[in-house]
Motif scaffolding. Structure first.
Motif, mmCIF file in Angstrom:
data_model
loop_
_atom_site.group_PDB
_atom_site.id
_atom_site.type_symbol
_atom_site.label_atom_id
_atom_site.label_comp_id
_atom_site.label_asym_id
_atom_site.label_seq_id
_atom_site.Cartn_x
_atom_site.Cartn_y
_atom_site.Cartn_z
ATOM 1 N N ALA A 131 8.614 0.933 -17.212
ATOM 2 C CA ALA A 131 8.104 2.203 -16.696
ATOM 3 C C ALA A 131 7.335 2.034 -15.393
ATOM 4 C CB ALA A 131 7.198 2.871 -17.743
ATOM 5 N N LEU A 132 7.255 0.818 -14.872
ATOM 6 C CA LEU A 132 6.452 0.570 -13.676
ATOM 7 C C LEU A 132 6.971 1.361 -12.478
ATOM 8 C CD1 LEU A 132 5.472 -3.220 -13.548
ATOM 9 C CD2 LEU A 132 3.945 -1.245 -13.479
ATOM 10 N N ALA A 133 6.038 2.044 -11.810
ATOM 11 C CA ALA A 133 6.367 2.767 -10.579
ATOM 12 C C ALA A 133 5.640 2.171 -9.382
ATOM 13 C CB ALA A 133 6.017 4.239 -10.725
ATOM 14 N N ASP A 134 4.423 1.681 -9.586
ATOM 15 C CA ASP A 134 3.628 1.150 -8.482
ATOM 16 C C ASP A 134 3.046 -0.213 -8.867
ATOM 17 O OD1 ASP A 134 3.531 3.496 -6.538
ATOM 18 O OD2 ASP A 134 2.886 4.432 -8.397
ATOM 19 N N VAL A 135 3.345 -1.212 -8.046
ATOM 20 C CA VAL A 135 2.828 -2.565 -8.261
ATOM 21 C C VAL A 135 2.137 -3.024 -6.984
ATOM 22 C CG1 VAL A 135 3.428 -4.975 -8.708
ATOM 23 C CG2 VAL A 135 4.619 -3.151 -9.939
ATOM 24 N N LEU B 141 6.023 -1.486 -3.970
ATOM 25 C CA LEU B 141 5.828 -2.905 -4.278
ATOM 26 C C LEU B 141 5.084 -3.562 -3.122
ATOM 27 C CD1 LEU B 141 6.370 -5.407 -6.053
ATOM 28 C CD2 LEU B 141 8.529 -5.703 -4.813
ATOM 29 N N ASN B 142 3.862 -4.033 -3.408
ATOM 30 C CA ASN B 142 3.045 -4.686 -2.380
ATOM 31 C C ASN B 142 2.619 -6.058 -2.895
ATOM 32 O OD1 ASN B 142 1.287 -5.468 -0.376
ATOM 33 N ND2 ASN B 142 0.152 -3.536 -0.324
ATOM 34 N N LEU B 143 3.210 -7.101 -2.289
ATOM 35 C CA LEU B 143 2.882 -8.484 -2.646
ATOM 36 C C LEU B 143 2.311 -9.223 -1.443
ATOM 37 C CD1 LEU B 143 6.137 -9.378 -4.642
ATOM 38 C CD2 LEU B 143 4.015 -8.396 -5.523
ATOM 39 N N SER C 186 9.633 3.528 -1.623
ATOM 40 C CA SER C 186 8.978 4.226 -0.516
ATOM 41 C C SER C 186 8.011 3.293 0.199
ATOM 42 C CB SER C 186 8.222 5.445 -1.049
ATOM 43 O OG SER C 186 7.199 5.058 -1.945
ATOM 44 N N LEU C 187 7.581 2.215 -0.459
ATOM 45 C CA LEU C 187 6.725 1.219 0.185
ATOM 46 C C LEU C 187 7.135 -0.169 -0.279
ATOM 47 C CD1 LEU C 187 2.938 1.300 0.833
ATOM 48 C CD2 LEU C 187 3.932 -0.714 -0.251
ATOM 49 N N LEU C 188 7.367 -1.057 0.673
ATOM 50 C CA LEU C 188 7.642 -2.463 0.392
ATOM 51 C C LEU C 188 6.841 -3.300 1.374
ATOM 52 C CD1 LEU C 188 9.231 -4.767 -0.972
ATOM 53 C CD2 LEU C 188 10.993 -4.452 0.782
ATOM 54 N N ASP C 189 5.995 -4.185 0.858
ATOM 55 C CA ASP C 189 5.198 -5.044 1.737
ATOM 56 C C ASP C 189 5.168 -6.461 1.160
ATOM 57 O OD1 ASP C 189 3.508 -6.177 3.562
ATOM 58 O OD2 ASP C 189 1.925 -4.677 3.372
ATOM 59 N N ASP D 46 7.724 -3.468 9.165
ATOM 60 C CA ASP D 46 6.598 -4.406 9.121
ATOM 61 C C ASP D 46 6.461 -5.120 7.781
ATOM 62 O OD1 ASP D 46 5.910 -3.566 11.723
ATOM 63 O OD2 ASP D 46 4.785 -1.858 10.908
ATOM 64 N N SER D 47 7.403 -4.924 6.914
ATOM 65 C CA SER D 47 7.246 -5.399 5.539
ATOM 66 C C SER D 47 7.338 -6.903 5.381
ATOM 67 C CB SER D 47 8.304 -4.741 4.635
ATOM 68 O OG SER D 47 8.145 -3.343 4.629
ATOM 69 N N PHE D 48 7.858 -7.591 6.406
ATOM 70 C CA PHE D 48 8.116 -9.024 6.259
ATOM 71 C C PHE D 48 7.349 -9.875 7.267
ATOM 72 C CE2 PHE D 48 11.902 -6.483 5.264
ATOM 73 C CZ PHE D 48 12.008 -6.735 3.911
#
Length: 996
Positions: A510-514, A538-540, A559-562, A583-585
Motif C-alpha cells: 500500500a506504500l505511496a510515499d517513501v 520515492l526519495n533516497l 510524481s517525485l523521484l530523487d 535533477d533526480s540523479f
C-alpha cells in the motif's frame, strides 16, 4: 288524580327510556365510525413490511385493543402512538381529526411524506403532537386552532416554506417545542411569539433559519431546562437575561455569529451541565465559567476567547468533556483537571497554553482523546497515561515537551494515533509497540529520539503512516517491515540509519510515499521497490547507496523521484531519463545516460575504439547543421515580422525549445509544435490562444499558447495564463509554483502534461475536455438544457477538486479565479477545475499571503478585496458560491436585470430578504419535482457567499453539505439498486417482501 299522576309518571319514564336508547344508539354509531376512521388510516399506511403493526387492526374487534391506540373510559380514542414503526405514506388528517376525543398523535421517526393537510387544524382537542423525523414536504399548516397543545415536535420533518410563528400565540400551555432541522426557505428574526410561552421547559430551534439577536425576553422563560439555538444566523451578544434561567441544564448556541463576552452573572446557571457555544466569535475570558459547578461538557472551540482557564475547572466533579481549541487562551491548565470525574475528552489545541500536562485526567480510566497540539506546553508526558488503556488519540505535536515517552504509551491497545511531532522528546521507541494493534499513525518527526527501531514495530499491523524524520535514530531499518501491508507513508528522512534497505519493503503493497533521504544507508536499491503498485513518491537522496538503478523502477509512475547524491553506477533506464526527473540523479558520477545531457553517454567496449571518430564526424556534421539552422532561422524571423502569428511551428528550432514533462508522455515536443496552427485554433482570450491538437494515435490535447515580447512583458493583457507565462522567465517563485501545480493528481483537476517554452513563447499542454465549460453550457451559444442531476454532479465534482487544492496538498493552493468558465467538462460531463494562472500557494508564517493586485473576474470576486489584499481559501469559497448560484438559477453573475452595481449574490439576498420563496429563483428549466433539491444547493451557495470570510464554510464542509443535498432522483437510483438486490435475495429465500 292518582291515575293521572301515574300516567304522567309513566310518560316521563318512557321519554327518559327513549332518550337513553337514542343516546346509546349515538354512542354505538360513534364508536363504529371511529373503527372505520382507524381502518382508513390503516389502509393508507399498511404495507407488507408494516403488516405486523396493523395485524390487530381488524373490523369487528375492539378498537381499544388496536396496536398503538388508547381509549378513555367511555371507549373513545384519545391516543394514536405509532412512532418508530417504519410507516410510509401520506397522512389522512381529515380522518384522523374526526376522532373527536383525540388528545395525542405520536407518529414520529417514520418515513411519512407528502404535505400535511390543513385538516390538521381540526384536531382541536390535541395536547400532544409529534411528527418529528419524517420526510414531509411543503409548508407547516396553520396551527392556531390547536391552542391546547402542551407538546409540539416537528423536528427534522422536511418542512420548507416559512414557519407560521403566529400559530404559537394561543398555545399558552406549551411546555415542549421542537421545530429545528427543517429547511425553512426564508430566515426570520427570533420569533417573539416564543418569548410569551412562559410554561416552556424545552425549546429546540436549532437549524431553523433564525437570524438576528437573541432577545432579552428569553429570560422570561424561567422554567426552561433545555435551550438549543445552534446552526442559525444569530448575531450580537448573548443576552444578560439568560442568567435568569436557573433551571437550565443544557444550552446549545454553536455555529452562529455571536460576539461579545459571556454575560455577567452567567455563573448563576448552577444547574447547567452541557454548554456549547463553539464556532462563534465570542471574546473575553472564562471567569464566569468557574461558578458552573454542575458542568459536565464545555464546548467553546473556534472562538476568540482570551485569558486563562479558571483554576476552579479542576475542582468540577462532573466535568467529562472539555473542548476549547482554536482560541487565544493562555496560562497553564489546572493541575487537577479531570481528576474528580470520569473524564473522557479534552481538546485545547491551537492556543497558547504553557506549563505542564495535567497528570490525572485518565485517573478513572475513561479518557479517549488527549489533544493539546499547537501550544507552548513544557515538561514531560506524565507516566500516568502509560496505563490509560481507553485512550484512542494522543496528539501533543508542536509544543516544547521534553524527556522520554513513558514506555506503556507505545502499546496502548486502543490508540489509533500517536502524534508527538515538533517537540524536544528523546529516548527510543519501546518494544511495547507490538501491542499497539490499533495504531494507524506514528508521527514523531522533528524531535530528539534516538536508538534503533525495534523489530516489534512490524507487529503493529494497523500502521498506515510512519513519520520519524529529523531525529537521531540509528541502526538498520527492521527487516520485517514488509509485514506492514497497510503502510501508506514511510518517512525516515534526516536520521542516522545505516545498513541496507530491506528487500521486504516490496511487501508493503500500500506504500505511496517513501522518504529515506539524508541517512547513511548503504548497499543496493532493492529491486522489490519497483513492484509497489501505488508508489507515487520515492526519495533516497543523500545516502551511500551503490550499484545500478534497478530496471524495475522504470515500471513506476512517480510524481517525485530523487536518487541524487549517492554512489550509484551504470546506465539510467531510458524511461527514467525524462525531463521530469532532470535533477533526480545528480551527485552520482558513476551514472551514464543516452538522453540526459548532464551525464556521460553509456558506451560499450566495442564502441570505445570508434568513439573518437564518431566525435569528429559529429563535430563537422554539427557545424553543417548549425549553418542550415541559422539560414532557416533568419528566414523564419523575416516571416514572423511580416506575419505576426501564423503558427508556432514557424519558430521551430530544436535547440530553442525546452520541454518540461509533468507526467509520462506519449508524444514529443515537435508533435505539439507542428499542430499549433491557425486551422486548429479553438479559442482566443486575454490569456492567449487555445489550440486543439490531435496526435497520430488519436489522443486529443489542448494547448495554450502565450507570446512574450522581447522585453519580457506580455502582449496579452493581465490575466491568468498571461501571468503564468510572465513568470516563466525562470524565477525561483515561478519554478516553485509550477512544480507544485504540476504534481496535482485529482480526478476533478485538469491534467497538465507538460510545458514547452522558448525565449519568446510559452506552451502549456493539457488534457482536452470535449464538452467545453460550465459557462458555455449555461450561458453561451453552446447552451443546453442540463438536468438537475447533471448540474448537481458538476457542483459536487468541482467542490471536491477545490477541496483537494485547499486541504489535500502539502501546502494549500488558492485558485483565485474560480468561475464557471474555468470549470471544464469531459465527455461524461465530469468537471475539472482549470486555469491556474492566478493560483497562489499558501506560504507558511505571517505575511506570506498578500497580493498587490485584485485577482479574479468581476462578479466572482469576494468583497474583502475592497478593503484588504490578504487572500485565503475563503476567497475561493465565495467564488464557488457564485458558481453554485449560476447552476441553480441559470443566471449570469452580472445581468442588467439585477440593477446598477448589483450582482447575482445581491440579487439572491434581495429576494431572500423580501421573503420571496427560494423556489422562485430556481431556473425554470429545472422540473418542479427537483426544485426543492436545487434550493438545498442554493442555501449552500448563500452560506458560501457570506460577506465575512470567517462565516463562510471551508471547502471540506461545502463538500459534506453537498453530499447531504444529494437529489432524491440520485438517491432513488441507489435505493432501486439496493431494492433489486434485496428482492433477489429474498426471492431465493422464498420470502418475498416488496420494497418500501
Amino acid at each position: 288524580m292518582d291515575m293521572l299522576a301515574r300516567m304522567a309518571a309513566g310518560l316521563c319514564v318512557g321519554r327518559v327510556l327513549m332518550l337513553l336508547c337514542f343516546s346509546l344508539s349515538v354512542v354505538s354509531a360513534s364508536e363504529g365510525d371511529e373503527v372505520q376512521l382507524l381502518l382508513k388510516l390503516k389502509s393508507v399506511l399498511e404495507t407488507p413490511s408494516t403488516a405486523g403493526v396493523f395485524s390487530s387492526w381488524r373490523a369487528g374487534d375492539d378498537k381499544c385493543g388496536f396496536t398503538g391506540i388508547v381509549c378513555n373510559s367511555d371507549g373513545f380514542v384519545t391516543e394514536i402512538d405509532l412512532s418508530r414503526k417504519g410507516l410510509a405514506g401520506t397522512l389522512p388528517f381529515d380522518s384522523i381529526c374526526s376522532l373527536g376525543s383525540l388528545q395525542k398523535i405520536d407518529l414520529g421517526d417514520n418515513l411519512l411524506h407528502g404535505n400535511v393537510a390543513a385538516d390538521l387544524r381540526n384536531c382541536t382537542s390535541l395536547k400532544y403532537l409529534d411528527l418529528g423525523f419524517n420526510s414531509f414536504s411543503g409548508k407547516v399548516p396553520d396551527l392556531s386552532t390547536l391552542s391546547g397543545l402542551d407538546f409540539l415536535n416537528l423536528n427534522n420533518s422536511g418542512f420548507s416554506g416559512v414557519f407560521p410563528w403566529k400559530s404559537l400565540e394561543n398555545m399558552t400551555d406549551l411546555g415542549f417545542l421542537s421545530l429545528g432541522d427543517n429547511p425553512f426557505d426564508v430566515t426570520s428574526p427570533f420569533p417573539m411569539e416564543v418569548i410569551k410561552l412562559e410554561k416552556l421547559n424545552w425549546l429546540y430551534l436549532t437549524n431553523c433559519s433564525i437570524r438576528g439577536q437573541i432577545p432579552e425576553g428569553i429570560g422570561n422563560l424561567t422554567l426552561l431546562e433545555n435551550l438549543e439555538l445552534s446552526d442559525n444566523e444569530l448575531s450580537g451578544e448573548i443576552p444578560r437575561s439568560i442568567a435568569r434561567l436557573g433551571q437550565l441544564w443544557q444550552l446549545e448556541l454553536y455555529n452562529n455569529s455571536l460576539t461579545g463576552k459571556l454575560p455577567l452573572w452567567f455563573g448563576n446557571l448552577t444547574r447547567l451541565m452541557n454548554f456549547d457555544a463553539s464556532h462563534n466569535r465570542l471574546g473575553g475570558d472564562l471567569s464566569e465559567i468557574r461558578f458552573l459547578t454542575s458542568l459536565a461538557s464545555l464546548q467553546l472551540f473556534e472562538n476568540q476567547l482570551t485569558g486563562e482557564i479558571p483554576e476552579e475547572l479542576g475542582e468540577l466533579k462532573n466535568l467529562t468533556e472539555l473542548s476549547l481549541y482554536s482560541n487565544r487562551l493562555t496560562g497553564s491548565l489546572p493541575p487537577k483537571l479531570g481528576s474528580l470525574a470520569d473524564f473522557n475528552y479534552i481538546d485545547v489545541s491551537d492556543n497558547s497554553f504553557t506549563g505542564s500536562i495535567p497528570p490525572d485526567m485518565c485517573k478513572n480510566g475513561e479518557m479517549t482523546d488527549l489533544l493539546m497540539l499547537d501550544n507552548r506546553l513544557t515538561g514531560t508526558i506524565p507516566a500516568t497515561y502509560a496505563s490509560c488503556s481507553s485512550l484512542t488519540r494522543l496528539r501533543l505535536s508542536n509544543n516544547s515537551l521534553s524527556g522520554a515517552v513513558p514506555a506503556g504509551i507505545w502499546g496502548l491497545p486502543n490508540l489509533t494515533i500517536i502524534d508527538l511531532a515538533a517537540n524536544r522528546l528523546e529516548g527510543s521507541i519501546a518494544s511495547d509497540i507490538r501491542m499497539g494493534k490499533s495504531l494507524a499513525q506514528l508521527l514523531l518527526s522533528d524531535n530528539r529520539f534516538s536508538g534503533e527501531l525495534p523489530e516489534a514495530m512490524s507487529e503493529a499491523s494497523s500502521l498506515v503512516s510512519i513519520q520519524l524524520s529529523l531525529n537521531g535514530f540509528v541502526g538498520k531499518i527492521p527487516s520485517t517491515i514488509g509485514n506492514l501491508t497497510k503502510l501508506n507513508t514511510l518517512d525516515l528522512n534526516g536520521n542516522l540509519f545505516s545498513s541496507s534497505i530491506p528487500e521486504s519493503i516490496g511487501s508493503c503493497v500500500a506504500l505511496a510515499d517513501v522518504n529515506l533521504s539524508n541517512n547513511s544507508l548503504t548497499g543496493e536499491i532493492p529491486d522489490s521497490i519497483g513492484n509497489l503498485p501505488t508508489l507515487n513518491s520515492l526519495n533516497l537522496s543523500n545516502n551511500e547507496l551503490s550499484g545500478v538503478i534497478p530496471s524495475s523502477l522504470a515500471l513506476l509512475k512517480l510524481s517525485l523521484l530523487d536518487l541524487s547524491n549517492n554512489r550509484l553506477t551504470g546506465p539510467i533506464p531510458d524511461s527514467l531519463s525524462i525531463e521530469a526527473y532532470h535533477d533526480s540523479f545528480d551527485g552520482n558520477p558513476g551514472l551514464c545516460s543516452q538522453r540526459l545531457k548532464q551525464f556521460q553517454p553509456c558506451i560499450s567496449s566495442s564502441q570505445a575504439t570508434t568513439h573518437l571518430g564518431v566525435i569528429l564526424s559529429c563535430f563537422f556534421a554539427g557545424i553543417f547543421l548549425l549553418l542550415i539552422v541559422f539560414a532557416i532561422t533568419m528566414y523564419l524571423k523575416f516571416r514572423k515580422k511580416s506575419n505576426s502569428l501564423k503558427s508556432v511551428n514557424s519558430l521551430w528550432r530544436p535547440d530553442s525549445w525546452n520541454m518540461k514533462p509533468y507526467r509520462v508522455l506519449s508524444f514529443t515536443q515537435r508533435e505539439i509544435i507542428d499542430h499549433v496552427r491557425t486551422e486548429n485554433l479553438i479559442g482566443r482570450g486575454g490569456s492567449g490562444n487555445v489550440y486543439k491538437v490531435v496526435l497520430g494515435n488519436g489522443k486529443e490535447l489542448a494547448v495554450k499558447h502565450i507570446w512574450a515580447s522581447s522585453s519580457g512583458s506580455l502582449r496579452s493583457h493581465r490575466s491568468s495564463l498571461a501571468i503564468l507565462s510572465k513568470k516563466s522567465t525562470g524565477t525561483p517563485e515561478y519554478d516553485a509554483e509550477v512544480a507544485a501545480l504540476s504534481s496535482i493528481r485529482h480526478v476533478n483537476v485538469v491534467k497538465l502534461y507538460c510545458s514547452i517554452t522558448s525565449e519568446d513563447s510559452h506552451l502549456l499542454v493539457y488534457e482536452y475536455l470535449p464538452n467545453g465549460s460550465v459557462w458555455d453550457r449555461l450561458h453561451e451559444s453552446q447552451k443546453m438544457e442540463m438536468g438537475w442531476d447533471v448540474r448537481y454532479e458538476i457542483a459536487l465534482g468541482a467542490a471536491r477538486g477545490l477541496e483537494y487544492l485547499h486541504h489535500g496538498c502539502a501546502r494549500p493552493i488558492i485558485h483565485r479565479d474560480v468561475k464557471s468558465s474555468n470549470i471544464l467538462l469531459d465527455e461524461e460531463w465530469k468537471p475539472r477545475i482549470a486555469d491556474f494562472g492566478l493560483a497562489k500557494i499558501v506560504q507558511p508564517g505571517p505575511g506570506g499571503n498578500w497580493t498587490h493586485a485584485i485577482a479574479g473576474t468581476l462578479g466572482y470576486i469576494a468583497p474583502e478585496y475592497a478593503y484588504t489584499m490578504k487572500i485565503n481559501e475563503k476567497s475561493d469559497v465565495y467564488s464557488f458560491g457564485v458558481v453554485l448560484m449560476e447552476l441553480v438559477t441559470g443566471r449570469r453573475p452580472i445581468e442588467s436585470e439585477f440593477g446598477e452595481n448589483e450582482d447575482i449574490v445581491r440579487w439572491v439576498r434581495g429576494n431572500t430578504s423580501s421573503e420571496k420563496p427560494l423556489l422562485d429563483l430556481v431556473d425554470a428549466n429545472i422540473p418542479d419535482t427537483l426544485k426543492e433539491d436545487a434550493v438545498e444547493v442554493l442555501r449552500i451557495a448563500i452560506l458560501c457567499t457570506a460577506n465575512l470570510p470567517t462565516v463562510r464554510p471551508s471547502m471540506r464542509m461545502v463538500v459534506q453539505m453537498l453530499e447531504e443535498a444529494e437529489p432524491i432522483s440520485l438517491k432513488n437510483v441507489l435505493v432501486d439498486k439496493v431494492g433489486e438486490n434485496s428482492q433477489q435475495t429474498e426471492e431465493k429465500q422464498q420470502n418475498t417482501k416488496p420494497s418500501s
